[in-house]
Motif scaffolding. Structure first.
Motif, PDB file in Angstrom:
ATOM      1  N   ASN A 172     -87.211 -37.496  68.038  1.00  0.00           N
ATOM      2  CA  ASN A 172     -85.932 -37.726  68.706  1.00  0.00           C
ATOM      3  C   ASN A 172     -86.101 -37.874  70.219  1.00  0.00           C
ATOM      4  O   ASN A 172     -85.427 -38.686  70.866  1.00  0.00           O
ATOM      5  CB  ASN A 172     -84.967 -36.576  68.403  1.00  0.00           C
ATOM      6  CG  ASN A 172     -84.449 -36.606  66.978  1.00  0.00           C
ATOM      7  OD1 ASN A 172     -84.478 -37.643  66.314  1.00  0.00           O
ATOM      8  ND2 ASN A 172     -83.979 -35.468  66.492  1.00  0.00           N
ATOM      9  N   ALA A 173     -86.986 -37.064  70.792  1.00  0.00           N
ATOM     10  CA  ALA A 173     -87.176 -37.099  72.245  1.00  0.00           C
ATOM     11  C   ALA A 173     -87.747 -38.415  72.729  1.00  0.00           C
ATOM     12  O   ALA A 173     -87.533 -38.806  73.879  1.00  0.00           O
ATOM     13  CB  ALA A 173     -88.087 -35.948  72.671  1.00  0.00           C
ATOM     14  N   ASP A 175     -86.718 -41.219  72.114  1.00  0.00           N
ATOM     15  CA  ASP A 175     -85.589 -42.086  72.450  1.00  0.00           C
ATOM     16  C   ASP A 175     -84.655 -41.465  73.484  1.00  0.00           C
ATOM     17  O   ASP A 175     -83.554 -41.979  73.706  1.00  0.00           O
ATOM     18  CB  ASP A 175     -84.805 -42.420  71.179  1.00  0.00           C
ATOM     19  CG  ASP A 175     -85.591 -43.315  70.241  1.00  0.00           C
ATOM     20  OD1 ASP A 175     -86.311 -44.195  70.736  1.00  0.00           O
ATOM     21  OD2 ASP A 175     -85.508 -43.121  69.011  1.00  0.00           O
ATOM     22  N   ASN A 176     -85.087 -40.382  74.110  1.00  0.00           N
ATOM     23  CA  ASN A 176     -84.302 -39.741  75.164  1.00  0.00           C
ATOM     24  C   ASN A 176     -85.030 -39.949  76.487  1.00  0.00           C
ATOM     25  O   ASN A 176     -86.032 -39.289  76.759  1.00  0.00           O
ATOM     26  CB  ASN A 176     -84.137 -38.250  74.884  1.00  0.00           C
ATOM     27  CG  ASN A 176     -83.233 -37.564  75.906  1.00  0.00           C
ATOM     28  OD1 ASN A 176     -82.881 -38.144  76.934  1.00  0.00           O
ATOM     29  ND2 ASN A 176     -82.872 -36.325  75.632  1.00  0.00           N
ATOM     30  N   ALA A 179     -86.028 -36.835  78.516  1.00  0.00           N
ATOM     31  CA  ALA A 179     -86.770 -35.757  77.874  1.00  0.00           C
ATOM     32  C   ALA A 179     -88.143 -35.561  78.519  1.00  0.00           C
ATOM     33  O   ALA A 179     -88.726 -36.487  79.101  1.00  0.00           O
ATOM     34  CB  ALA A 179     -86.929 -36.033  76.385  1.00  0.00           C
ATOM     35  N   HIS A 182     -92.417 -37.724  75.449  1.00  0.00           N
ATOM     36  CA  HIS A 182     -92.111 -38.990  74.789  1.00  0.00           C
ATOM     37  C   HIS A 182     -93.281 -39.376  73.887  1.00  0.00           C
ATOM     38  O   HIS A 182     -93.773 -40.496  73.934  1.00  0.00           O
ATOM     39  CB  HIS A 182     -91.828 -40.089  75.818  1.00  0.00           C
ATOM     40  CG  HIS A 182     -90.617 -39.834  76.641  1.00  0.00           C
ATOM     41  ND1 HIS A 182     -90.665 -39.453  77.954  1.00  0.00           N
ATOM     42  CD2 HIS A 182     -89.300 -39.881  76.313  1.00  0.00           C
ATOM     43  CE1 HIS A 182     -89.436 -39.282  78.418  1.00  0.00           C
ATOM     44  NE2 HIS A 182     -88.588 -39.535  77.439  1.00  0.00           N
ATOM     45  N   THR A 322     -80.734 -34.075  68.279  1.00  0.00           N
ATOM     46  CA  THR A 322     -80.961 -35.501  68.522  1.00  0.00           C
ATOM     47  C   THR A 322     -81.540 -35.748  69.911  1.00  0.00           C
ATOM     48  O   THR A 322     -82.148 -36.787  70.152  1.00  0.00           O
ATOM     49  CB  THR A 322     -79.649 -36.290  68.373  1.00  0.00           C
ATOM     50  OG1 THR A 322     -78.633 -35.700  69.212  1.00  0.00           O
ATOM     51  CG2 THR A 322     -79.175 -36.275  66.922  1.00  0.00           C
ATOM     52  N   SER A 323     -81.377 -34.808  70.811  1.00  0.00           N
ATOM     53  CA  SER A 323     -81.924 -34.928  72.165  1.00  0.00           C
ATOM     54  C   SER A 323     -83.429 -34.714  72.201  1.00  0.00           C
ATOM     55  O   SER A 323     -84.091 -35.075  73.179  1.00  0.00           O
ATOM     56  CB  SER A 323     -81.280 -33.897  73.090  1.00  0.00           C
ATOM     57  OG  SER A 323     -81.710 -32.585  72.722  1.00  0.00           O
ATOM     58  N   ARG A 329     -87.257 -32.093  74.425  1.00  0.00           N
ATOM     59  CA  ARG A 329     -86.480 -32.447  75.619  1.00  0.00           C
ATOM     60  C   ARG A 329     -86.912 -31.565  76.773  1.00  0.00           C
ATOM     61  O   ARG A 329     -86.976 -31.988  77.926  1.00  0.00           O
ATOM     62  CB  ARG A 329     -84.983 -32.264  75.360  1.00  0.00           C
ATOM     63  CG  ARG A 329     -84.096 -32.611  76.567  1.00  0.00           C
ATOM     64  CD  ARG A 329     -82.708 -32.007  76.431  1.00  0.00           C
ATOM     65  NE  ARG A 329     -82.764 -30.569  76.379  1.00  0.00           N
ATOM     66  CZ  ARG A 329     -82.140 -29.825  75.469  1.00  0.00           C
ATOM     67  NH1 ARG A 329     -81.411 -30.398  74.538  1.00  0.00           N
ATOM     68  NH2 ARG A 329     -82.260 -28.504  75.484  1.00  0.00           N
ATOM     69  N   GLU A 343     -75.720 -33.543  75.565  1.00  0.00           N
ATOM     70  CA  GLU A 343     -76.080 -34.380  74.416  1.00  0.00           C
ATOM     71  C   GLU A 343     -74.900 -34.551  73.467  1.00  0.00           C
ATOM     72  O   GLU A 343     -74.629 -35.662  72.984  1.00  0.00           O
ATOM     73  CB  GLU A 343     -77.266 -33.772  73.669  1.00  0.00           C
ATOM     74  CG  GLU A 343     -77.690 -34.520  72.423  1.00  0.00           C
ATOM     75  CD  GLU A 343     -78.327 -35.882  72.690  1.00  0.00           C
ATOM     76  OE1 GLU A 343     -78.476 -36.678  71.737  1.00  0.00           O
ATOM     77  OE2 GLU A 343     -78.684 -36.157  73.866  1.00  0.00           O
ATOM     78  N   ALA A 352     -75.084 -42.272  73.475  1.00  0.00           N
ATOM     79  CA  ALA A 352     -76.422 -41.716  73.273  1.00  0.00           C
ATOM     80  C   ALA A 352     -77.500 -42.775  73.051  1.00  0.00           C
ATOM     81  O   ALA A 352     -78.653 -42.441  72.765  1.00  0.00           O
ATOM     82  CB  ALA A 352     -76.410 -40.728  72.101  1.00  0.00           C
ATOM     83  N   ARG A 355     -80.388 -42.867  70.296  1.00  0.00           N
ATOM     84  CA  ARG A 355     -80.250 -41.597  69.568  1.00  0.00           C
ATOM     85  C   ARG A 355     -78.908 -41.493  68.851  1.00  0.00           C
ATOM     86  O   ARG A 355     -78.635 -40.500  68.183  1.00  0.00           O
ATOM     87  CB  ARG A 355     -80.372 -40.406  70.529  1.00  0.00           C
ATOM     88  CG  ARG A 355     -81.612 -40.387  71.370  1.00  0.00           C
ATOM     89  CD  ARG A 355     -81.721 -39.118  72.210  1.00  0.00           C
ATOM     90  NE  ARG A 355     -80.506 -38.761  72.922  1.00  0.00           N
ATOM     91  CZ  ARG A 355     -80.076 -39.352  74.038  1.00  0.00           C
ATOM     92  NH1 ARG A 355     -80.745 -40.366  74.547  1.00  0.00           N
ATOM     93  NH2 ARG A 355     -78.982 -38.947  74.651  1.00  0.00           N
TER      94      ARG A 355
END
Length: 384
Positions: A172-173, A175-176, A179, A182, A322-323, A329, A343, A352, A355
């Motif tokens: 998930n991270a 796509d943040n 965060a 990655h 999701t974050s 994150r 988030e 988002a 995410r």
């Protein structure tokens, strides 16, 4: 009075070349700029922070922030509740609006940690434990290992189920953009990483992080003067458990999570089935299934199945973290509870990005220590 979250912001998390005052001001000004509100509009300013004194030798961060962003003469207060400081800040900001004491309240959470060694950082965080426990080697990582062993053995849980939590949250991270990490990982990589506190390994734990996040609160009637899109904080509650962990009847049951969740659901007048997305406090992978159980989403000893079966994936029936969660994150102590709400705010308003999930109601759970103090909050998409 109905309480709205008018705007939200978050700095990049990770190793930042900035001190706590700079981090707090960055998030605060971004949050205000996105609404058209000015620092002069802020009547109450809350700063969630665990240990700026211990990490940087800086106290009075709330007054300094008010001056730095031009929010004087707003009432300014620091909110400290160990690693649940951000959640406690949510509660304080909600109270200030719901009581009618303020019509514009800015909450900023932040921590600067990466300039210290891992050992020094662990000691600062371990100061929240009882001195007798600490003298016997009980830090949060070591207690997590003891609890994980108890949980795995008692409920016959496969060890790699906790690795599945780490894999999901790292994914998930990716796509943040804000965060700390990655990088996707595999179950095998998680299982082969160095042992920290048996049976838990390096990839079971969150990193040391710098960062800040902010939320702007006001009555719903005021929010509608600024925008057609906002989020309502419909339920929020806090609870505490024994300070001495070994005094608990069962260390695998998070009583304060259960009690704060019960109160938050009652206030929001909703049930578990109404929640579409959650941000849980995964300081260590074990905490995600334990919180799922205490909040009533999973039966005792069954929370680990959610990640294994894909239920908590972004495309699952109940997306969690999701974050990227604290795990990926990042976990700048005082900022975490605020970042969780950022988030959820973005998810509910469809902001988002990659995410994004389908959601109209979300939940955050911010934990201090290993369940010593907890704040649970429920948010709903608002409508003008």
């Amino acid at each position: 009075m109905d309480v709205a979250v008018l705007s939200a912001s978050m700095t990049d998390f990770g190793e930042r070349d900035a001190w706590i005052q700079e981090l707090l001001a960055e998030a605060a000004l971004d949050c205000l700029d996105s609404t058209g509100a000015t620092p002069e509009d802020v009547e109450h300013l809350y700063v969630s922070n665990m240990a700026s004194g211990e990490f940087e030798g800086r106290t009075g961060v709330m007054n300094a922030l008010a001056a730095d962003i031009g929010a004087t003469p707003a009432y300014a207060q620091r909110v400290g509740q160990t690693s649940a400081s951000g959640g406690a800040g949510l509660y304080a900001a909600w109270q200030s609006i719901a009581s009618g004491a303020s019509e514009m309240t800015l909450l900023v959470g932040g921590e600067k940690m990466t300039h210290t060694t891992t050992g020094d950082s662990s000691d600062i965080i371990a100061s929240l434990t009882h001195p007798v426990e600490y003298s016997h080697g009980v830090t949060l990582p070591s207690f997590a290992g003891l609890t994980a062993r108890r949980y795995l053995d008692r409920f016959d849980v496969p060890r790699d189920s906790l690795a599945e939590v780490a894999v999901k949250n790292h994914g998930n991270a990716v796509d943040n953009p804000r965060a700390q990490f990655h990088k996707e990982i595999t179950v095998d990589e998680a299982m082969d990483s160095p042992v920290v506190a048996d049976p838990l390994r390096l990839y079971d734990y969150c990193p040391v992080t710098d960062g800040s996040a902010a939320l702007l609160f006001c009555p719903v009637s005021v929010a509608e003067q600024y925008t057609d899109e906002y989020v309502e904080l419909t339920g929020v509650a806090g609870a505490s458990d024994t300070h001495v962990v070994h005094e608990r009847e069962d260390p695998t049951w998070m009583g304060a999570v259960a009690e704060s969740g019960r109160q938050a659901f009652e206030m929001a007048d909703c049930e578990q089935s109404d929640i579409d997305v959650m941000e849980l406090h995964d300081m260590v992978t074990l905490l995600e299934p334990l919180e799922l159980e205490a909040l009533g989403f999973a039966e005792r000893g069954e929370g680990w199945r959610f990640a294994v079966e894909g239920k908590t994936q972004r495309d699952g029936e109940l997306p969690v973290n999701t974050s990227g969660g604290l795990k990926a994150r990042g976990h700048p102590l005082g900022a975490t509870g605020v970042a969780q709400a950022v988030e959820i705010y973005e998810q509910l308003l469809g902001e988002a990005g990659d995410r994004q999930v389908e959601a109209s109601r979300g939940l955050t759970c911010n934990v201090g220590g290993f369940g010593n103090c907890v704040t649970t909050a429920i948010f709903e998409e608002g409508s003008a």
